[in-house]
Scaffold this active site. Structure first.
Site, PDB file in Angstrom:
ATOM      1  N   ARG A   1      -6.818  10.611   2.258  1.00  0.00           N
ATOM      2  CA  ARG A   1      -6.427   9.575   1.293  1.00  0.00           C
ATOM      3  C   ARG A   1      -7.201   9.738  -0.010  1.00  0.00           C
ATOM      4  NH1 ARG A   1      -7.404   4.056   4.271  1.00  0.00           N
ATOM      5  NH2 ARG A   1      -6.513   3.220   2.346  1.00  0.00           N
TER       6      ARG A   1
ATOM      7  N   LYS B   1      -9.359   1.590  -5.409  1.00  0.00           N
ATOM      8  CA  LYS B   1     -10.030   1.094  -4.200  1.00  0.00           C
ATOM      9  C   LYS B   1     -10.840   2.228  -3.559  1.00  0.00           C
ATOM     10  CE  LYS B   1      -6.014   1.821  -1.159  1.00  0.00           C
ATOM     11  NZ  LYS B   1      -4.916   1.165  -0.418  1.00  0.00           N
ATOM     12  N   HIS B   2     -11.883   1.922  -2.731  1.00  0.00           N
ATOM     13  CA  HIS B   2     -12.405   0.643  -2.278  1.00  0.00           C
ATOM     14  C   HIS B   2     -13.824   0.520  -2.829  1.00  0.00           C
ATOM     15  CE1 HIS B   2      -9.582   2.211   0.751  1.00  0.00           C
ATOM     16  NE2 HIS B   2      -9.218   0.948   0.970  1.00  0.00           N
TER      17      HIS B   2
ATOM     18  N   ASP C   1     -10.311  -6.359   0.226  1.00  0.00           N
ATOM     19  CA  ASP C   1      -9.507  -5.641   1.200  1.00  0.00           C
ATOM     20  C   ASP C   1      -9.033  -6.694   2.216  1.00  0.00           C
ATOM     21  OD1 ASP C   1      -8.268  -3.629   2.640  1.00  0.00           O
ATOM     22  OD2 ASP C   1     -10.016  -2.334   2.709  1.00  0.00           O
TER      23      ASP C   1
ATOM     24  N   ASP D   1       0.866  -1.192   0.000  1.00  0.00           N
ATOM     25  CA  ASP D   1       0.000   0.000   0.000  1.00  0.00           C
ATOM     26  C   ASP D   1       0.898   1.235   0.000  1.00  0.00           C
ATOM     27  OD1 ASP D   1      -2.880  -0.962   0.493  1.00  0.00           O
ATOM     28  OD2 ASP D   1      -1.794  -2.002   2.081  1.00  0.00           O
TER      29      ASP D   1
ATOM     30  N   ARG E   1       4.310   3.035   2.949  1.00  0.00           N
ATOM     31  CA  ARG E   1       4.953   1.904   3.628  1.00  0.00           C
ATOM     32  C   ARG E   1       6.481   1.938   3.560  1.00  0.00           C
ATOM     33  NH1 ARG E   1       0.314   1.129   6.132  1.00  0.00           N
ATOM     34  NH2 ARG E   1      -1.239  -0.083   4.987  1.00  0.00           N
TER      35      ARG E   1
ATOM     36  N   HIS F   1     -11.866  -1.128   9.494  1.00  0.00           N
ATOM     37  CA  HIS F   1     -10.880  -1.882  10.277  1.00  0.00           C
ATOM     38  C   HIS F   1     -11.459  -2.236  11.644  1.00  0.00           C
ATOM     39  CE1 HIS F   1      -8.264   0.160   7.336  1.00  0.00           C
ATOM     40  NE2 HIS F   1      -7.437  -0.858   7.509  1.00  0.00           N
TER      41      HIS F   1
END
Length: 685
Positions: A282, A312-313, A409, A214, A222, A325
């Site tokens: 984001r 995404k998403h 996901d 990601d 990352r 999450h």
């Protein structure tokens, strides 16, 4: 889960030698054919004044790999096109055609080329080039299921995984894994990352692995080294598809140099809920057309670098107030509204030929009102999009005509993990239409569970093969194929060192940061022109050092005041604030909930504004919405993220070295639901 992996891996390791010898005896490694890679119909069309051809060898068991050893190339008409022994074709400029031939011992193939205004390929046709279906026919059921699994190995026995471990190698081989996703823990340095990824490809069972990450830019980054792009909402503030495509290309080039071939980006959610706890900055913004325009530009850049892009998403996570999450969000709208807003960017991404789409663990009851029993509560809940055939197969595949790869996901997120068993969730996702099960909870159980589901006819083997065909098509399209003779690791590392964080990429990073700076409000305060001895107070808590360092580059007489954990200030700190010529305050929130007047951070900012006669400049470090809590502030700058380049840009804007050009990609509401600043607000000097 780790303990179970370790026990199974130990058994597998003890049998590796036996397995290898059995395979050798079966003769599965007999080379059956030599094929010019570009003759495969699923490869991308290439053209130009020169291009490189590659050869693959296909084995008796159906799998294939790139080959260079013992390979000879020649052209039947060097006056039109020459070819060297690495397969590089150079056109002379003379119009005409030629056959480029390749041989390895008795095995041969050829491909046509012609030159008019530029060189073109003329692919050969025939059954021998249908390597994907030939491979699928000879794959075991376990191999097919393995291609659909993409676990993460962030840690092992409590330590970060930064190199290949025997236990992980055993799992990759035993379960024929088609891919793996890397996280922050796995990618510490450029050299280490190149070695880890090379090892994954080396131990992969027959087929090249999708190595995913990601790397959106901004708050979801990352890599621990390289270029730190400001992120999507910053790009939204620039309004520039050209700059966004450059960002996608730069990120793609850096990932490709490391060996990472799949990026779970861009985020194409429409952030039309200011209190969204998981998307926010984001997103490119709240306007579906802006999100679509910039998202497709990002995709084009990423895929031009040879890296798989993933929108995404789906069908949209932008209008939620729950983080998937942590819980199971709901989008209450009907299909017509979804087509106008949430689905619009994804439809454009499909038309732009995005390689993949990631699903959302979000319920859409007006698209699929199926009810299931939650394992967490025992109550009826709506079926999340990730597990819904009405969303993935009927809507995405049939109505919207998407032909690429669908990935879930992360299946360990609470929206799935709490309400469904890990095996049940994976089976539901595959039945719904997903191709890749991302981060399954309990890799071994899920792999065996999917195989069992096929054997008991809960899932048809044809359904599995449809996914494997799409995955192998993607791997061929992006040249994710095992190599008979991999490039030496030192060369890979040298290349990565020259690409990751290169001056060219840093220049793009700086350009985005500067062009995204949005001056939302300015009561004739900015730019600052302080006298040499004027004292400027820089106040805040989160990212305070970064903000202070950015200001120090332009003015030496500054006092840095760090608020307490409760955002209280000491008498001495208040004295400094009251005596300052200017006060610069950095605010940092995750959601609009943080903009409440009862929030200690916001209470402090309003108190500072009341206690000092000096101009007060607010810096919204992450969310542009922060100004909702202190609308009477003298000046307010939105920077959309906390990357170094953004702090440097905000310092340059404060002192007039850079003219702010950004425009709000979202509207900013008032605390009582009105509009404080409209979408598109942005001042200049």
């Amino acid at each position: 889960m780790i303990g179970k992996y370790t026990m199974i891996a130990a058994i597998i390791i003890s049998q590796l030698v036996v397995v290898s010898s059995v395979q050798a005896k079966k003769g599965n490694n007999t080379i059956q054919d030599l094929i010019i890679f570009q003759n495969i119909p699923q490869t991308e069309t290439i053209a130009g004044h020169s291009f490189g051809l590659k050869a693959i060898q296909r084995y008796e068991d159906g799998h294939f790999e790139h080959t260079t050893s013992g390979v000879k190339w020649r052209s039947t008409n060097p006056q039109v096109a020459k070819v060297d022994q690495l397969g590089k074709v150079e056109f002379t400029g003379k119009k005409g055609s030629a056959q480029i031939k390749v041989s390895k011992g008795k095995l041969k193939d050829q491909i046509g080329v012609r030159y008019k205004k530029q060189g073109e390929l003329v692919k050969k046709k025939g059954k021998r080039y249908d390597v994907i279906n030939q491979a699928i026919k000879k794959m075991t059921l376990e191999e097919k299921v393995g291609q659909m699994l993409m676990p993460d190995f962030r840690t092992w026995k409590g330590s970060d995984v930064t190199k290949m471990l025997p236990e992980i190698e055993a799992l990759v081989k035993a379960y024929h894994l088609g891919g793996v996703i890397l996280f922050h823990e796995n990618v510490v340095s450029r050299e280490q990352t190149v070695r880890l990824i090379a090892d994954y490809q080396q131990v992969a069972d027959k087929y090249g692995m999708l190595i995913a990450i990601d790397q959106e830019g901004g708050v979801v980054t990352r890599l621990q080294s390289g270029t730190d792009m400001p992120g999507n909402m910053a790009l939204g503030a620039t309004r520039s598809p050209e700059l966004t495509q450059k960002v996608g290309l730069a990120i793609g080039e850096e990932l490709a140099s490391l060996g990472i071939n799949m990026n779970f980006a861009p985020d194409m959610d429409v952030n039309n809920n200011p209190d969204n706890p998981v998307i926010g900055v984001r997103s490119f913004g709240e306007n579906p057309k802006l999100v679509a325009k910039l998202g497709t530009a990002y995709i084009k850049g990423m895929q031009a670098a040879g890296v798989v892009a993933t929108a995404k998403h789906f069908p949209g996570h932008g209008d939620t107030a729950i983080d998937s999450h942590l819980g199971l969000p709901e989008i209450p709208y009907d299909k017509e509204r979804l087509k106008e807003v949430e689905l619009y960017p994804f439809q454009k991404a499909m038309k732009a030929n995005t390689d993949a789409i990631m699903t959302a663990h979000v319920t859409f009851p007006k698209v699929d009102n199926t009810k299931v029993i939650s394992q967490k509560t025992g109550e009826e809940i709506a079926l999340p999009a990730t597990l819904s055939s009405r969303v993935l197969t009927e809507l995405m595949r049939k109505e919207m005509k998407f032909k690429g790869v669908i990935t879930t996901d992360a299946m360990n997120m609470n929206a799935i993990a709490e309400h469904f068993g890990s095996v049940d969730a994976a089976i539901r996702a595959v039945k719904a239409g997903t191709d890749i099960v991302l981060m399954p909870v309990g890799l071994v159980d899920v792999a065996k569970g999917l195989v069992k589901a096929v054997k008991t006819q809960e899932i048809s083997e044809k359904r599995i093969e449809q996914s494997v065909e799409r995955i192998l098509t993607l791997k061929i399209k992006r040249e994710i194929i095992k190599e008979e003779t991999p490039q030496p690791i030192d060369k890979k590392i040298a290349h990565a060192l020259s690409v990751v964080g290169s001056p060219a990429h840093k220049k793009i990073e700086k350009e985005v940061a500067e062009k995204s700076m949005t001056l939302v409000k300015n009561n004739h305060i900015l730019p600052l022109r302080p006298k040499e001895g004027d004292e400027i107070v820089v106040l805040g808590r989160t990212y305070l050092t970064d903000l202070a360092n950015a200001v120090k580059k332009h003015h030496q007489h500054i006092t840095v005041i760090e608020a307490s954990i409760n955002y209280t200030l000491s008498p001495k700190q208040w004295e400094k604030i009251r005596n300052a010529k200017v006060v610069i305050i950095g605010s940092h929130t995750l959601t609009v909930a943080g903009c409440s007047l009862l929030n200690p951070q916001m209470k402090m900012i309003n108190q500072v504004m009341a206690e000092t006669s000096a101009p007060v400049i607010g810096i919204g470090i992450r969310n542009p919405y922060d100004v909702m809590a202190f609308p009477t502030i003298d000046s307010y700058l939105a920077m959309y993220g906390f990357k170094t380049a953004s702090f440097e840009a905000v310092g340059a804007v404060i002192f007039g070295k850079v003219n702010p050009r950004g425009k709000l990609p979202v509207k900013i509401p008032t605390l009582d639901g009105g509009i404080l600043y409209k979408y598109g607000q942005g001042l200049t000097f």
